[in-house]
Design a protein around this motif. Structure first.
Motif, PDB file in Angstrom:
ATOM      1  N   GLY A   2       4.090 -74.522 -10.895  1.00  0.00           N
ATOM      2  CA  GLY A   2       4.432 -73.613 -11.984  1.00  0.00           C
ATOM      3  C   GLY A   2       5.147 -74.260 -13.143  1.00  0.00           C
ATOM      4  N   MET A   3       5.752 -75.427 -12.927  1.00  0.00           N
ATOM      5  CA  MET A   3       6.494 -76.078 -14.004  1.00  0.00           C
ATOM      6  C   MET A   3       5.594 -76.621 -15.104  1.00  0.00           C
ATOM      7  SD  MET A   3       7.493 -79.798 -12.364  1.00  0.00           S
ATOM      8  CE  MET A   3       7.923 -80.486 -13.948  1.00  0.00           C
ATOM      9  N   VAL A   4       4.282 -76.709 -14.854  1.00  0.00           N
ATOM     10  CA  VAL A   4       3.371 -77.330 -15.816  1.00  0.00           C
ATOM     11  C   VAL A   4       3.366 -76.580 -17.145  1.00  0.00           C
ATOM     12  CG1 VAL A   4       0.955 -77.879 -16.301  1.00  0.00           C
ATOM     13  CG2 VAL A   4       1.911 -78.343 -14.038  1.00  0.00           C
ATOM     14  N   GLN A   5       3.156 -75.253 -17.092  1.00  0.00           N
ATOM     15  CA  GLN A   5       3.039 -74.471 -18.330  1.00  0.00           C
ATOM     16  C   GLN A   5       4.312 -74.501 -19.171  1.00  0.00           C
ATOM     17  OE1 GLN A   5       0.713 -72.516 -19.945  1.00  0.00           O
ATOM     18  NE2 GLN A   5      -1.021 -72.853 -18.603  1.00  0.00           N
ATOM     19  N   PRO A   6       5.500 -74.179 -18.608  1.00  0.00           N
ATOM     20  CA  PRO A   6       6.689 -74.238 -19.451  1.00  0.00           C
ATOM     21  C   PRO A   6       7.005 -75.637 -19.968  1.00  0.00           C
ATOM     22  CG  PRO A   6       7.274 -73.776 -17.160  1.00  0.00           C
ATOM     23  CD  PRO A   6       5.798 -73.622 -17.269  1.00  0.00           C
ATOM     24  N   ALA A   7       6.742 -76.665 -19.139  1.00  0.00           N
ATOM     25  CA  ALA A   7       7.025 -78.032 -19.579  1.00  0.00           C
ATOM     26  C   ALA A   7       6.123 -78.437 -20.745  1.00  0.00           C
ATOM     27  CB  ALA A   7       6.849 -79.002 -18.413  1.00  0.00           C
ATOM     28  N   LEU A   8       4.822 -78.195 -20.599  1.00  0.00           N
ATOM     29  CA  LEU A   8       3.899 -78.577 -21.671  1.00  0.00           C
ATOM     30  C   LEU A   8       4.075 -77.698 -22.902  1.00  0.00           C
ATOM     31  CD1 LEU A   8       0.667 -79.417 -19.641  1.00  0.00           C
ATOM     32  CD2 LEU A   8       2.231 -80.989 -20.786  1.00  0.00           C
ATOM     33  N   ALA A   9       4.415 -76.414 -22.711  1.00  0.00           N
ATOM     34  CA  ALA A   9       4.683 -75.552 -23.866  1.00  0.00           C
ATOM     35  C   ALA A   9       5.881 -76.080 -24.658  1.00  0.00           C
ATOM     36  CB  ALA A   9       4.937 -74.118 -23.404  1.00  0.00           C
ATOM     37  N   SER A  10       6.890 -76.563 -23.943  1.00  0.00           N
ATOM     38  CA  SER A  10       8.068 -77.125 -24.612  1.00  0.00           C
ATOM     39  C   SER A  10       7.709 -78.399 -25.370  1.00  0.00           C
ATOM     40  CB  SER A  10       9.164 -77.423 -23.585  1.00  0.00           C
ATOM     41  OG  SER A  10       9.543 -76.251 -22.901  1.00  0.00           O
ATOM     42  N   PHE A  11       6.872 -79.263 -24.770  1.00  0.00           N
ATOM     43  CA  PHE A  11       6.446 -80.491 -25.455  1.00  0.00           C
ATOM     44  C   PHE A  11       5.600 -80.169 -26.685  1.00  0.00           C
ATOM     45  CE2 PHE A  11       7.627 -82.958 -21.658  1.00  0.00           C
ATOM     46  CZ  PHE A  11       8.138 -84.096 -22.263  1.00  0.00           C
ATOM     47  N   ILE A  12       4.720 -79.174 -26.563  1.00  0.00           N
ATOM     48  CA  ILE A  12       3.885 -78.797 -27.711  1.00  0.00           C
ATOM     49  C   ILE A  12       4.755 -78.269 -28.843  1.00  0.00           C
ATOM     50  CG2 ILE A  12       2.152 -77.124 -28.506  1.00  0.00           C
ATOM     51  CD1 ILE A  12       0.805 -77.445 -25.760  1.00  0.00           C
ATOM     52  N   LEU A  13       5.788 -77.475 -28.497  1.00  0.00           N
ATOM     53  CA  LEU A  13       6.713 -76.973 -29.514  1.00  0.00           C
ATOM     54  C   LEU A  13       7.428 -78.126 -30.202  1.00  0.00           C
ATOM     55  CD1 LEU A  13       8.234 -74.620 -30.882  1.00  0.00           C
ATOM     56  CD2 LEU A  13       9.831 -74.661 -28.950  1.00  0.00           C
ATOM     57  N   ALA A  14       7.852 -79.135 -29.422  1.00  0.00           N
ATOM     58  CA  ALA A  14       8.595 -80.262 -29.986  1.00  0.00           C
ATOM     59  C   ALA A  14       7.695 -81.205 -30.787  1.00  0.00           C
ATOM     60  CB  ALA A  14       9.295 -81.035 -28.871  1.00  0.00           C
ATOM     61  N   LEU A  70       4.164 -80.669 -31.831  1.00  0.00           N
ATOM     62  CA  LEU A  70       3.237 -80.095 -32.811  1.00  0.00           C
ATOM     63  C   LEU A  70       3.834 -78.959 -33.623  1.00  0.00           C
ATOM     64  CD1 LEU A  70      -0.040 -80.003 -30.641  1.00  0.00           C
ATOM     65  CD2 LEU A  70       0.805 -81.829 -32.134  1.00  0.00           C
ATOM     66  N   GLY A  71       4.996 -78.434 -33.237  1.00  0.00           N
ATOM     67  CA  GLY A  71       5.648 -77.391 -34.011  1.00  0.00           C
ATOM     68  C   GLY A  71       5.414 -75.990 -33.459  1.00  0.00           C
ATOM     69  N   PRO A  72       6.123 -74.983 -34.010  1.00  0.00           N
ATOM     70  CA  PRO A  72       6.053 -73.615 -33.478  1.00  0.00           C
ATOM     71  C   PRO A  72       4.672 -72.972 -33.594  1.00  0.00           C
ATOM     72  CG  PRO A  72       7.320 -73.680 -35.527  1.00  0.00           C
ATOM     73  CD  PRO A  72       7.101 -75.088 -35.100  1.00  0.00           C
ATOM     74  N   GLY A 128      -0.013 -70.852 -30.778  1.00  0.00           N
ATOM     75  CA  GLY A 128      -1.457 -70.905 -30.525  1.00  0.00           C
ATOM     76  C   GLY A 128      -1.767 -71.225 -29.076  1.00  0.00           C
ATOM     77  N   PHE A 129      -1.019 -72.171 -28.508  1.00  0.00           N
ATOM     78  CA  PHE A 129      -1.198 -72.529 -27.095  1.00  0.00           C
ATOM     79  C   PHE A 129      -0.920 -71.327 -26.204  1.00  0.00           C
ATOM     80  CE2 PHE A 129       0.620 -74.187 -23.086  1.00  0.00           C
ATOM     81  CZ  PHE A 129      -0.429 -74.981 -22.650  1.00  0.00           C
ATOM     82  N   ARG A 130       0.136 -70.589 -26.540  1.00  0.00           N
ATOM     83  CA  ARG A 130       0.482 -69.419 -25.731  1.00  0.00           C
ATOM     84  C   ARG A 130      -0.529 -68.290 -25.916  1.00  0.00           C
ATOM     85  NH1 ARG A 130       2.629 -68.412 -20.982  1.00  0.00           N
ATOM     86  NH2 ARG A 130       2.465 -66.164 -20.774  1.00  0.00           N
ATOM     87  N   VAL A 131      -1.052 -68.135 -27.129  1.00  0.00           N
ATOM     88  CA  VAL A 131      -2.065 -67.102 -27.380  1.00  0.00           C
ATOM     89  C   VAL A 131      -3.319 -67.373 -26.549  1.00  0.00           C
ATOM     90  CG1 VAL A 131      -3.682 -66.209 -29.109  1.00  0.00           C
ATOM     91  CG2 VAL A 131      -1.259 -66.405 -29.667  1.00  0.00           C
ATOM     92  N   VAL A 132      -3.781 -68.634 -26.562  1.00  0.00           N
ATOM     93  CA  VAL A 132      -4.966 -68.995 -25.771  1.00  0.00           C
ATOM     94  C   VAL A 132      -4.686 -68.810 -24.282  1.00  0.00           C
ATOM     95  CG1 VAL A 132      -6.475 -70.904 -25.094  1.00  0.00           C
ATOM     96  CG2 VAL A 132      -5.912 -70.553 -27.501  1.00  0.00           C
ATOM     97  N   SER A 133      -3.496 -69.231 -23.834  1.00  0.00           N
ATOM     98  CA  SER A 133      -3.131 -69.048 -22.427  1.00  0.00           C
ATOM     99  C   SER A 133      -3.114 -67.573 -22.054  1.00  0.00           C
ATOM    100  CB  SER A 133      -1.746 -69.659 -22.160  1.00  0.00           C
ATOM    101  OG  SER A 133      -1.744 -71.049 -22.403  1.00  0.00           O
ATOM    102  N   PHE A 190      -4.388 -87.068 -28.680  1.00  0.00           N
ATOM    103  CA  PHE A 190      -5.233 -86.289 -29.589  1.00  0.00           C
ATOM    104  C   PHE A 190      -4.461 -85.311 -30.468  1.00  0.00           C
ATOM    105  CE2 PHE A 190      -7.788 -87.340 -25.818  1.00  0.00           C
ATOM    106  CZ  PHE A 190      -8.839 -88.022 -26.405  1.00  0.00           C
ATOM    107  N   HIS A 191      -3.149 -85.114 -30.178  1.00  0.00           N
ATOM    108  CA  HIS A 191      -2.318 -84.184 -30.965  1.00  0.00           C
ATOM    109  C   HIS A 191      -3.013 -82.826 -31.127  1.00  0.00           C
ATOM    110  CE1 HIS A 191      -0.186 -87.906 -31.933  1.00  0.00           C
ATOM    111  NE2 HIS A 191       0.842 -87.127 -32.255  1.00  0.00           N
ATOM    112  N   SER A 192      -3.438 -82.283 -30.012  1.00  0.00           N
ATOM    113  CA  SER A 192      -4.181 -81.021 -30.027  1.00  0.00           C
ATOM    114  C   SER A 192      -3.927 -80.256 -28.737  1.00  0.00           C
ATOM    115  CB  SER A 192      -5.680 -81.293 -30.186  1.00  0.00           C
ATOM    116  OG  SER A 192      -6.437 -80.145 -29.903  1.00  0.00           O
ATOM    117  N   SER A 193      -3.688 -78.943 -28.867  1.00  0.00           N
ATOM    118  CA  SER A 193      -3.521 -78.116 -27.670  1.00  0.00           C
ATOM    119  C   SER A 193      -4.848 -77.943 -26.932  1.00  0.00           C
ATOM    120  CB  SER A 193      -2.943 -76.754 -28.047  1.00  0.00           C
ATOM    121  OG  SER A 193      -3.768 -76.084 -28.971  1.00  0.00           O
ATOM    122  N   THR A 194      -5.973 -78.053 -27.644  1.00  0.00           N
ATOM    123  CA  THR A 194      -7.290 -77.981 -27.008  1.00  0.00           C
ATOM    124  C   THR A 194      -7.457 -79.119 -26.009  1.00  0.00           C
ATOM    125  OG1 THR A 194      -8.250 -76.978 -28.978  1.00  0.00           O
ATOM    126  CG2 THR A 194      -9.779 -77.918 -27.396  1.00  0.00           C
TER     127      THR A 194
END
Length: 389
Positions: free
Chosen positions: A197-209, A211-213, A218-223, A339-343
């Motif tokens: 379960g730690m995968v989603q919150p950890a990667l969401a935090s890295f994406i926020l840091a 690639l920005g809010p 967008g990552f959370r919307v797709v999820s 790749f600097h992309s949530s995709t």
């Protein structure tokens, strides 16, 4: 009735994913982008905590073959949900981040726990009532947000809280703490849920840091949108954990395909743009397609996973899930920074599930007689068919 019950249960499960989806949609209209990004991370953390509690109370009991599987909602979960929901209701129109996090933690935990218990016990009529109330609250909150009404978050929290309390009926006994019968197995089950379960919150935090809010939202919307398929997966998973492989996997896979078609039809018709407003844009289509493929891959891995759990092989499942988590994080961060992309992060999820099916399958074939018998009977059936041909 045998076909109506699973259909109602799956449809009712969709309401569980409506809560985070509408929370994002509401914040997209009333909150600044910085708070939207923090909400995205808060929802990921809330889901994580909810999964841990559900694993400790419900799934650990199902992983103990000799235990009584008649689970019920512990009173302390109901009390935590009541306190969290009330806190959101009495807070300002746009709650501070700390209050939002607390509210999400309590309501997400209550919703998931009550939902899982409802599936295990087959209470589909009560599930349909609770899901209807939750959906009514979500839709009302969305309409209020569209018209800039300051009560939208309060209505959303109230709908979730009422849905939880309805699912608590009959009221839990004060002495029923919901503790698992085997604390050793519970530790292994909760531990492996924690690692995955730690995968989603950890990667969401890295994406926020990194690639920005906007990217984090967008990552959370797709999820969240691909999470429409999650109740289907959860239903198949819980049914396999509780009752074993009963030929439901093919039906669940078919429903996932139909659900994926419905997701993209909704995107074409502008439903996601209508719901999420500025949080949805056309650049998310590819990420959404990859995320849906990831969910389908997860169903395949669930088959040997559930067989190992039912056989009581909690220690083996822990190490497999730990390896799974490590691969998720390593590939996810590698693809994110490359790749600097949530995709690309969602693509790494697909690759991880495909790679991890092999050790799951080998372990289940060796240690889970139920899985092994189904697998071997399928091979024998194919062999007989070949001989007849």
């Amino acid at each position: 009735m045998k076909r109506v019950e699973p259909l109602v249960q799956i449809v009712a499960g969709l309401a569980l994913n409506a809560f985070p989806a509408i929370f994002i949609a509401v914040f997209a209209r009333i909150a600044p982008i910085e708070q939207q990004g923090r909400l995205a991370v808060s929802l990921a953390i809330g889901t994580y905590v909810a999964q841990l509690l559900s694993a400790f109370v419900v799934e650990s009991r199902l992983a103990t073959p000799e235990a009584d599987h008649k689970v019920s909602m512990p009173w302390w979960i109901a009390l935590m949900s009541l306190a969290s929901g009330t806190l959101l209701i009495v807070s300002p129109a746009v709650p501070p981040t700390a209050i939002t996090l607390i509210g999400v933690l309590g309501l997400s935990s209550g919703l998931l726990m009550a939902r899982t218990i409802g599936v295990v016990r087959g209470r589909w009529k009560l599930e349909s009532v609770a899901a209807s109330i939750l959906m009514a609250g979500c839709l009302s909150a969305l309409v209020l947000a569209v018209y800039d009404n300051s009560n939208c978050v309060r209505v959303l929290a109230a709908g979730a809280l009422v849905a939880i309390l309805i699912r608590c009926w009959p009221l839990p006994a004060r002495r029923d703490l919901g503790f698992p019968p085997d604390l050793t197995k519970a530790a292994w089950v909760t531990g492996e849920t924690a690692t995955v379960g730690m995968v989603q919150p950890a990667l969401a935090s890295f994406i926020l840091a990194v690639l920005g809010p906007s990217a984090a939202v967008g990552f959370r919307v797709v999820s969240t949108i691909s999470g429409i398929l999650e109740p289907i997966l959860a239903y198949g998973r819980v049914r396999q954990l509780a009752h074993g492989h009963k030929g439901e996997v093919a039906n669940v896979a078919m429903i996932i395909v139909v659900g994926t078609v419905a997701i993209f039809a909704s995107a074409y018709l502008g439903v996601w743009s209508l719901i999420f407003g500025p949080a949805w844009n056309s650049s998310l289509y590819v990420a959404l397609a990859v995320a849906c493929a990831w969910k389908l891959c997860m169903l395949v891995t669930t088959i040997p996973f559930a067989a190992l759990r039912r056989a009581g092989r909690t220690k083996m499942v822990f190490w497999l899930r730990a390896a799974n988590t490590a691969l998720y994080v390593v590939l996810g961060l590698t693809f994110l920074f490359s790749f600097h992309s949530s995709t690309a992060v969602f693509l790494s999820f697909v690759i991880t599930e495909v790679l991890m099916f092999v050790p799951y399958h080998v372990a289940a074939a060796r240690l889970a007689p139920e899985y092994n018998s189904v697998f071997l009977s399928g091979k024998r059936a194919n062999g007989l068919a070949s001989e007849k041909a």
